[in-house]
Design a protein around this motif. Structure first.
Motif, PDB file in Angstrom:
ATOM      1  N   GLN A  37      77.732  49.087  71.385  1.00 52.07           N
ATOM      2  CA  GLN A  37      78.602  47.929  71.469  1.00 52.07           C
ATOM      3  C   GLN A  37      77.884  46.848  70.686  1.00 52.07           C
ATOM      4  O   GLN A  37      76.760  46.472  71.022  1.00 52.07           O
ATOM      5  N   LEU A  38      78.511  46.366  69.608  1.00 55.34           N
ATOM      6  CA  LEU A  38      77.820  45.492  68.671  1.00 55.34           C
ATOM      7  C   LEU A  38      78.630  44.260  68.316  1.00 55.34           C
ATOM      8  O   LEU A  38      79.855  44.268  68.419  1.00 55.34           O
ATOM      9  N   VAL A  39      77.915  43.236  67.850  1.00 54.47           N
ATOM     10  CA  VAL A  39      78.527  42.134  67.114  1.00 54.47           C
ATOM     11  C   VAL A  39      78.044  42.288  65.674  1.00 54.47           C
ATOM     12  O   VAL A  39      77.144  43.077  65.398  1.00 54.47           O
ATOM     13  N   LYS A  40      78.634  41.548  64.741  1.00 49.80           N
ATOM     14  CA  LYS A  40      78.312  41.754  63.321  1.00 49.80           C
ATOM     15  C   LYS A  40      76.926  41.266  62.926  1.00 49.80           C
ATOM     16  O   LYS A  40      76.322  41.793  62.006  1.00 49.80           O
ATOM     17  N   ARG A  41      76.406  40.232  63.617  1.00 48.12           N
ATOM     18  CA  ARG A  41      75.098  39.699  63.240  1.00 48.12           C
ATOM     19  C   ARG A  41      74.340  39.239  64.471  1.00 48.12           C
ATOM     20  O   ARG A  41      74.934  38.865  65.474  1.00 48.12           O
ATOM     21  N   TYR A  42      73.012  39.294  64.345  1.00 45.64           N
ATOM     22  CA  TYR A  42      72.119  38.915  65.434  1.00 45.64           C
ATOM     23  C   TYR A  42      71.085  37.933  64.891  1.00 45.64           C
ATOM     24  O   TYR A  42      70.224  38.314  64.102  1.00 45.64           O
ATOM     25  N   GLU A  43      71.179  36.672  65.325  1.00 44.85           N
ATOM     26  CA  GLU A  43      70.244  35.630  64.909  1.00 44.85           C
ATOM     27  C   GLU A  43      69.129  35.536  65.947  1.00 44.85           C
ATOM     28  O   GLU A  43      69.394  35.229  67.103  1.00 44.85           O
ATOM     29  N   GLY A  44      67.886  35.785  65.534  1.00 45.71           N
ATOM     30  CA  GLY A  44      66.780  35.782  66.482  1.00 45.71           C
ATOM     31  C   GLY A  44      66.887  36.955  67.439  1.00 45.71           C
ATOM     32  O   GLY A  44      66.948  36.788  68.653  1.00 45.71           O
ATOM     33  N   LEU A  45      66.884  38.152  66.906  1.00 49.82           N
ATOM     34  CA  LEU A  45      67.152  39.377  67.676  1.00 49.82           C
ATOM     35  C   LEU A  45      66.015  39.725  68.627  1.00 49.82           C
ATOM     36  O   LEU A  45      64.848  39.709  68.262  1.00 49.82           O
ATOM     37  N   GLU A  46      66.397  40.062  69.857  1.00 52.55           N
ATOM     38  CA  GLU A  46      65.476  40.604  70.859  1.00 52.55           C
ATOM     39  C   GLU A  46      65.979  41.981  71.274  1.00 52.55           C
ATOM     40  O   GLU A  46      67.175  42.173  71.495  1.00 52.55           O
ATOM     41  N   LEU A  47      65.052  42.932  71.382  1.00 49.11           N
ATOM     42  CA  LEU A  47      65.357  44.270  71.880  1.00 49.11           C
ATOM     43  C   LEU A  47      64.814  44.366  73.302  1.00 49.11           C
ATOM     44  O   LEU A  47      63.651  44.035  73.542  1.00 49.11           O
TER      45      LEU A  47
END
Length: 156
Positions: A56-66
């Motif tokens: 389940q995704l969005v198109k972009r991740y600003e400041g990504l945390e896993l």
């Protein structure tokens, strides 16, 4: 559609960069998120999710945390994905969080590698892979450690 409460999770890795969904290959169940070079960053980062079963995704991740998910969220995603029960120990669920959205990926492995070029394609296949970080399901279930123990994952 009902909203689910936010579950607790363990931070696995943080990137102070913007990643975009770059591609998905159905034939190999491979998802690629990419952070390109910009005025600040001098290299490209590719975030590979291998053996993807659901996402389940969005198109972009600003400041990504896993993040690693707790057992109840893992079970929920596992049940909803329809993955055969025998594969349970070979999969992990990674929660994606950022300023611009959230999501998750259920997969067999996560690898982040660094590239000096910034080409749109996969790059030179003969080039040495500069792996920054990787994680397999066994890294979340290390002997003696709880599920999601961040000390159990491998940095390379």
């Amino acid at each position: 559609m009902t909203s689910r409460p936010c579950t607790r999770s363990t931070l696995l890795h943080r990137f102070d960069r913007t990643f975009r969904v770059w591609g998905y290959a159905v034939s190999h169940s491979h998802l690629l998120l990419r952070s390109r070079k910009d005025g600040v960053e001098d290299s490209r980062l590719d975030l590979h999710f291998e053996a993807v079963d659901s996402m389940q995704l969005v198109k972009r991740y600003e400041g990504l945390e896993l993040h690693a998910v707790d057992d109840s969220e893992f079970s929920r995603v596992y049940e909803e994905s329809g993955v055969p029960p025998g594969w349970r120990d070979t999969r992990l669920v990674v929660r994606l969080r950022s300023r611009s959205g959230t999501g998750y990926v259920q997969c067999g492995r996560v690898v982040v590698d660094r590239h000096q070029d910034d080409e749109d394609g996969p790059g030179d296949a003969s080039a040495i892979r500069d792996v920054v970080w990787s994680l397999r399901p066994s890294g979340l279930r290390a002997p003696g450690g709880p599920a999601g123990d961040p000390s159990a994952h491998r940095k390379e």
